[in-house]
Motif scaffolding. Structure first.
Motif, PDB file in Angstrom:
ATOM      1  N   TYR A   4      -6.855 -14.201  -7.437  1.00 20.32           N
ATOM      2  CA  TYR A   4      -7.475 -12.963  -6.971  1.00 20.32           C
ATOM      3  C   TYR A   4      -6.782 -11.744  -7.585  1.00 20.32           C
ATOM      4  O   TYR A   4      -7.443 -10.808  -8.060  1.00 20.32           O
ATOM      5  CB  TYR A   4      -7.416 -12.891  -5.441  1.00 20.32           C
ATOM      6  CG  TYR A   4      -8.257 -11.783  -4.851  1.00 20.32           C
ATOM      7  CD1 TYR A   4      -9.582 -12.013  -4.504  1.00 20.32           C
ATOM      8  CD2 TYR A   4      -7.732 -10.511  -4.643  1.00 20.32           C
ATOM      9  CE1 TYR A   4     -10.360 -10.995  -3.965  1.00 20.32           C
ATOM     10  CE2 TYR A   4      -8.500  -9.488  -4.105  1.00 20.32           C
ATOM     11  CZ  TYR A   4      -9.811  -9.739  -3.769  1.00 20.32           C
ATOM     12  OH  TYR A   4     -10.582  -8.730  -3.239  1.00 20.32           O
ATOM     13  N   GLU A  50     -14.110 -11.303  -6.895  1.00 16.79           N
ATOM     14  CA  GLU A  50     -14.162 -12.523  -6.093  1.00 16.79           C
ATOM     15  C   GLU A  50     -14.755 -13.695  -6.880  1.00 16.79           C
ATOM     16  O   GLU A  50     -14.256 -14.820  -6.791  1.00 16.79           O
ATOM     17  CB  GLU A  50     -14.977 -12.298  -4.817  1.00 16.79           C
ATOM     18  CG  GLU A  50     -14.290 -11.435  -3.767  1.00 16.79           C
ATOM     19  CD  GLU A  50     -14.421  -9.944  -4.050  1.00 16.79           C
ATOM     20  OE1 GLU A  50     -15.060  -9.578  -5.065  1.00 16.79           O
ATOM     21  OE2 GLU A  50     -13.886  -9.139  -3.262  1.00 16.79           O
ATOM     22  N   SER A  66     -11.090 -12.467   3.744  1.00 16.82           N
ATOM     23  CA  SER A  66     -10.899 -11.259   4.550  1.00 16.82           C
ATOM     24  C   SER A  66      -9.477 -10.724   4.395  1.00 16.82           C
ATOM     25  O   SER A  66      -9.270  -9.506   4.263  1.00 16.82           O
ATOM     26  CB  SER A  66     -11.195 -11.570   6.023  1.00 16.82           C
ATOM     27  OG  SER A  66     -10.958 -10.455   6.837  1.00 16.82           O
ATOM     28  N   GLN A  90      -9.184  -9.049   0.947  1.00 15.16           N
ATOM     29  CA  GLN A  90      -9.900  -7.777   0.885  1.00 15.16           C
ATOM     30  C   GLN A  90      -9.142  -6.669   1.616  1.00 15.16           C
ATOM     31  O   GLN A  90      -9.197  -5.504   1.216  1.00 15.16           O
ATOM     32  CB  GLN A  90     -11.312  -7.949   1.446  1.00 15.16           C
ATOM     33  CG  GLN A  90     -12.217  -8.764   0.519  1.00 15.16           C
ATOM     34  CD  GLN A  90     -13.568  -9.070   1.120  1.00 15.16           C
ATOM     35  OE1 GLN A  90     -13.743  -9.015   2.349  1.00 15.16           O
ATOM     36  NE2 GLN A  90     -14.536  -9.399   0.284  1.00 15.16           N
ATOM     37  N   ARG A 123      -6.471  -5.564  -0.753  1.00 16.01           N
ATOM     38  CA  ARG A 123      -6.946  -5.068  -2.055  1.00 16.01           C
ATOM     39  C   ARG A 123      -6.609  -3.604  -2.316  1.00 16.01           C
ATOM     40  O   ARG A 123      -6.169  -3.277  -3.437  1.00 16.01           O
ATOM     41  CB  ARG A 123      -8.450  -5.312  -2.169  1.00 16.01           C
ATOM     42  CG  ARG A 123      -9.051  -4.815  -3.469  1.00 16.01           C
ATOM     43  CD  ARG A 123     -10.466  -5.302  -3.659  1.00 16.01           C
ATOM     44  NE  ARG A 123     -11.088  -4.733  -4.835  1.00 16.01           N
ATOM     45  CZ  ARG A 123     -12.241  -5.146  -5.359  1.00 16.01           C
ATOM     46  NH1 ARG A 123     -12.891  -6.142  -4.778  1.00 16.01           N
ATOM     47  NH2 ARG A 123     -12.743  -4.578  -6.436  1.00 16.01           N
TER      48      ARG A 123
END
Length: 745
Positions: A36, A205, A292, A295, A298
Motif C-alpha cells: 500500500y 488500492e 479502513s 485509509q 493515508r
C-alpha cells in the motif's frame, strides 16, 4: 443438503477452517500493507512527473449505461433443493449481475429476486459433457460408470451451466440453439465484466492489492499467470484461500463421502460451496478492517511523501543502482538465452487475433452508422434520428452485435510457448483485449454522438444531415485508427511483460533472491514504507527485458503490421475543441429528438393519467438487447400457483412444447435501427480511404446486425439497499435466495 453439511462440516471442522483461513489472510494482509505504501508513493510520483503517453483522439463516456438493462427474458433454472426445473424471469442490469425473479409478475410487483449471481470466476458451459468432464477432473475417483445416470439431466439439448471451481454451480436450459447462443453471449459479457472487478480508477488500492497477490503467490513458489485473479478484492482473496485450503479439505473429506459417484460429486459441490461462503465472509471482514486502517493512515503518509519526495526518489535510485550492479549480468544472460528469441513469436500470436478483433470493431461501427444514415434517407429523417441514435449509443454494450468482435480473440494460443512460460490460461489476455474493444467502440460511438449533436445545432436539412453523418463518420474512423493502434501497442507490451517477467523471476530466484536481504540496510527507516527491496529488484528485472519488448513492438509498427502506427506518428491537439464538447450535459437522444413514448407525450394527458400508471411509465427501462422474434420460447402468461410441478424430464418437455406452441408468430420484416434492412448501401455513401486504409466492410448476415426491440419491464432498475417486498429489490447488494445463497456485488 443439511445432513451432508452437518456431517462433514461440524463445529470442530468449521473452527479448523476458520483458523486456517485466518492464518492465510494474516500472511497476505502483511504483504498488502507493505504494498500500500509503495503504491501510494508511485501514484503521487506519477501525478507529479506524468507519463507523456499519446493523447487519445476519441472522447470517452463518463457514465455509460446508467439506468439501463442489458438483457431481460425467461429461462429455465434447475432447483437443487427439489431437483425440478423452474421458469424464471431473468434480467442483466448495467452492473452485469444476473438477477433471477420467480416470474415477470414478481419483478413488476417489486418482489425481491430469488437470486443475484455475480459471475466472476465462472466458466460458461454449453453441454453436459463439458460440465461432467470438469466435475470429474475436479474430483478424481468419482467418475460414474458408462451408462449410469449423470449428476444432472437436462430436458432440452441446449443447456447453459455456470461452473466455478469452489462456489455453487448454476444450471439453465433453453428451448432453441438460437436462444442458447443469445444467452451465452449475454452471460459471457457478465463474466467478462465481473472478472474485471477491481476499479481501474483505483490508483492506490488496486495496484497494491494485485502486487500483494503476486508477491504472496511468489513466496509460495507460484509464478506465472493466475486464472482466478478475477472479481473484486474479496472474491480474489477468497479464491486465494481456497487455492490452498481446497486440496487439503478434498484429501480429508472425499474419502468419507458416501453413495454412488454422482451423489459424491453432488455432496462435494455442496461442501465446497459452503466452505467458500465461510471463507468469503471471513475474508470480507478482515480485508475491510485492514483497508479502513490504511485509509486512516493515508493522510499522514501523503504528508511525508510530499515533504520528502526528492529524498525518497534519490534513495530508491541508489538502491536500484546497487541491485542492478549485483544481478544485471545474470539477468541479461537469462533474457538473452531464454526470453529474447521467443518475443517475436509471442508478439505475433498476440497481434493476429487482437488486431482482427479491433478491425471487426471498426467494421461493425461503420456498418451501424452507414445503415443509420440510409434509414435517415429512406425513413423519417430527423424525426426518427433520436430513435436511431438511442440504439447506436448502446452499441458497445450490445452482447450480440459485439460478439463478432469478441470471438476474434478465441483462437489466441501460444502453443508450446504457453507451457514454457508457465501461462496457465490465455483467458486473462483474451478478456483484457475484449474489454479494450468494448471501450474503443464506446469511445467511437460517443465521439460520433457528440459531433453529430453539435452539427444538429445548425438545423440541417435531411440531405445536409446525411452528408454530415458521412463526414463525421470518416472523421471518427481516423481518430479510431490512431487510438486503436495506441491501445493495441500498449496491450502488447503489457501482455509480453505479464508472460515473461514471472518466467524471469522464477529463473533468477535460485541465484539472486537470497542476495536481496543485504540491500535492506540501504533504505532509510523513514522511507521504509515507500521503498521495498523486492519491488525494486523486480523493476530492475523488468528493465532488462523491456528494451527488447519495446523494440519488437516498434518493429511491428514500422513494418505496418496489422495497421499499427509508428511511434513517430503523433496526433497532438488535432481537434482542440472536441474535448470541450464532452464537458457538457450528457445527450439524451430520446428526450431531445425522439417521439413521445412511455412517460412522454402531452403534459395534460399525463396529469389525467392515474398516479399508478404515471409511476409505471416513469420507471420503465429499455433493454439494450431486444428479441427479434415476438417473444422468448419460454415467455407465457403469468403462471398461476399450482399444487405441483412436473418432476420428470418427459413432463417438462411436454410443458415446454405447449409453451412454444402457444407463442405468437414472429414479427415480419425485422428492422435495422428502426427501419427495413437495406440490401446495399448507396454509392454516394461509400467510405473514403483513411490512413491507415479503411478496412473493407464485411457483409455480415443482416439478422446479426438487426437492431432489436428490448422488452420493457414496468419498473426502474433496482436500488442500492436491500429492501422490503414493497419496494424495488437490490441488484448489487447482498441478496439471499430460497436456498440461502448470497452473492455480493
Amino acid at each position: 443438503m443439511g445432513d451432508v453439511l452437518s456431517t462433514h462440516l461440524d463445529d470442530a471442522r468449521r473452527q479448523h477452517i476458520a483458523e486456517k483461513t485466518g492464518k492465510i489472510l494474516t500472511e497476505f494482509l502483511r504483504f498488502y500493507e507493505d504494498q500500500y505504501g509503495v503504491a501510494l508513493f508511485n501514484s503521487m510520483r506519477h501525478e507529479i512527473e506524468g507519463t507523456g503517453l499519446p493523447q487519445a483522439q476519441l472522447l470517452w463516456r463518463k457514465v455509460p449505461l446508467e439506468e439501463r438493462i442489458i438483457f431481460s427474458g425467461n429461462l429455465f433454472q434447475y432447483q437443487e433443493d427439489n431437483k425440478k426445473w423452474r421458469n424464471r424471469f431473468s434480467l442483466v442490469p448495467h452492473n452485469y449481475g444476473l438477477v433471477l425473479y420467480e416470474n415477470k409478475v414478481a419483478y413488476e410487483r417489486q418482489i425481491p429476486p430469488r437470486a443475484v449471481i455475480n459471475s466472476a470466476g465462472y466458466k460458461i458451459l454449453t453441454s453436459l459433457d463439458q460440465y461432467l468432464e470438469l466435475v470429474g477432473n475436479s474430483l478424481p475417483g468419482t467418475t460414474p460408470k458408462s451408462g449410469s445416470a449423470p449428476i444432472l439431466k437436462c430436458p432440452t439439448q441446449f443447456p447453459l451451466i455456470l461452473w466455478h471451481p469452489s462456489a455453487r454451480h448454476y444450471y439453465f436450459c433453453m428451448m432453441t440453439e438460437a436462444e442458447q447462443d443469445k444467452w451465452q453471449a449475454v452471460l459471457q459479457d457478465c463474466v467478462r465484466h465481473c472478472n474485471n472487478g477491481i476499479p481501474e480508477d483505483s490508483k492506490v488500492e488496486g495496484p497494491a492489492f494485485t502486487d500483494a497477490i503476486r508477491m504472496y503467490r511468489q513466496s509460495k513458489e507460484l509464478y506465472g499467470t493466475w486464472e482466478m485473479l478475477c472479481g473484486n478484492e474479496v472474491q480474489i482473496l477468497s479464491n486465494l484461500v481456497m487455492e490452498e485450503l481446497g486440496p487439503e479439505l478434498k484429501a480429508e473429506l472425499v474419502p468419507r463421502l458416501k453413495g454412488k459417484p454422482q451423489e459424491r460429486q453432488r455432496q462435494w459441490i455442496q461442501i465446497s460451496d459452503a466452505v467458500y461462503r465461510m471463507v468469503y465472509e471471513q475474508a470480507k471482514a478482515r480485508f475491510e478492517a485492514v483497508l479502513s486502517k490504511l485509509q486512516l493512515a493515508r493522510p499522514a503518509m501523503e504528508a511525508v511523501i510530499r515533504t520528502d519526495m526528492d529524498q525518497i526518489i534519490t534513495s530508491k535510485e541508489h538502491l536500484a543502482s546497487k541491485i542492478r550492479a549485483s544481478i544485471l549480468p545474470k539477468a541479461e544472460v537469462c533474457v538473452r538465452n531464454h526470453v529474447q528469441p521467443y518475443i517475436p513469436s509471442i508478439l505475433e500470436a498476440l497481434m493476429v487475433p487482437t488486431s482482427q478483433g479491433f478491425t471487426e470493431v471498426r467494421d461493425v461501427f461503420f456498418k451501424e452508422v452507414t445503415d443509420m444514415n440510409l434509414n435517415v434517407i429512406n425513413e423519417g429523417g430527423i424525426d426518427k434520428l433520436g430513435e436511431y441514435m438511442e440504439k447506436l449509443s448502446q452499441l458497445a454494450y450490445h452482447p450480440l452485435k459485439m460478439h463478432s468482435c469478441y470471438e476474434k480473440m478465441e483462437p489466441l494460443r501460444l502453443d508450446g510457448l504457453q507451457q514454457r512460460f508457465d501461462v496457465s490460461s490465455m483467458s486473462v489476455f483474451k478478456q483484457r483485449a475484449q474489454i479494450h474493444m468494448r471501450e474503443q467502440m464506446d469511445n467511437a460511438v460517443y465521439t460520433f454522438e457528440t459531433l453529430l449533436h453539435q452539427e444538429l445545432g445548425k438545423g440541417p436539412t435531411k440531405e445536409e444531415l446525411c452528408k454530415s453523418i458521412q463526414r463525421i463518420l470518416e472523421r471518427v474512423l481516423k481518430k479510431y485508427d490512431y487510438d486503436s493502434s495506441t491501445v493495441r501497442k500498449r496491450f502488447f507490451r503489457e501482455a509480453l511483460l505479464q508472460i515473461t517477467i514471472p518466467f524471469l523471476l522464477k529463473k533468477l530466484a535460485p541465484t539472486c533472491k537470497s542476495e536481496l536481504s543485504r540491500f535492506q540496510e540501504l533504505i532509510f527507516e523513514d522511507f521504509a514504507r515507500f521503498i521495498l527491496v523486492e519491488n525494486t529488484y523486480e523493476e530492475v528485472v523488468l528493465q532488462t527485458v523491456m528494451k527488447d519488448i519495446l523494440q519488437a513492438v516498434k518493429e511491428a509498427a514500422v513494418q505496418r503490421k496489422h495497421n499499427l502506427y509508428r511511434d513517430s506518428v503523433v496526433m497532438h491537439n488535432s481537434d482542440p475543441n472536441l474535448h470541450l464538447l464532452a464537458e457538457g450535459v450528457p445527450i439524451d437522444w430520446g428526450e431531445e429528438y425522439g417521439d413521445s413514448g412511455a412517460g412522454g407525450g402531452d403534459p395534460g394527458a399525463q396529469e389525467a393519467a392515474p398516479l399508478s400508471e404515471k409511476r409505471r411509465r416513469a420507471k420503465q427501462v429499455v433493454s439494450v438487447v431486444q428479441d427479434e422474434d415476438a417473444g422468448l420460447p419460454f415467455e407465457a402468461a403469468p403462471e398461476p400457483p399450482s399444487p405441483s410441478s412436473p418432476d420428470s424430464v418427459t413432463e417438462l418437455r411436454g410443458l415446454l412444447t405447449r409453451d412454444l406452441q402457444a407463442e405468437s408468430p414472429p414479427l415480419a420484416g425485422p428492422l435495422l435501427n428502426g427501419a427495413p434492412v437495406q440490401e446495399s448501401p448507396q454509392p454516394g455513401l461509400a467510405p473514403e480511404a483513411t490512413s491507415p486504409p479503411a478496412s473493407p466492410l464485411r457483409q455480415l448476415p443482416s439478422e446479426k446486425l438487426v437492431g432489436l426491440e428490448p422488452p420493457k419491464p414496468s419498473d426502474q432498475e433496482t436500488g442500492e439497499q436491500v429492501s422490503s417486498p414493497g419496494s424495488r429489490p437490490p441488484i448489487h447488494t447482498t441478496t439471499e435466495d430460497s436456498a440461502g445463497v448470497q452473492t455480493e456485488f
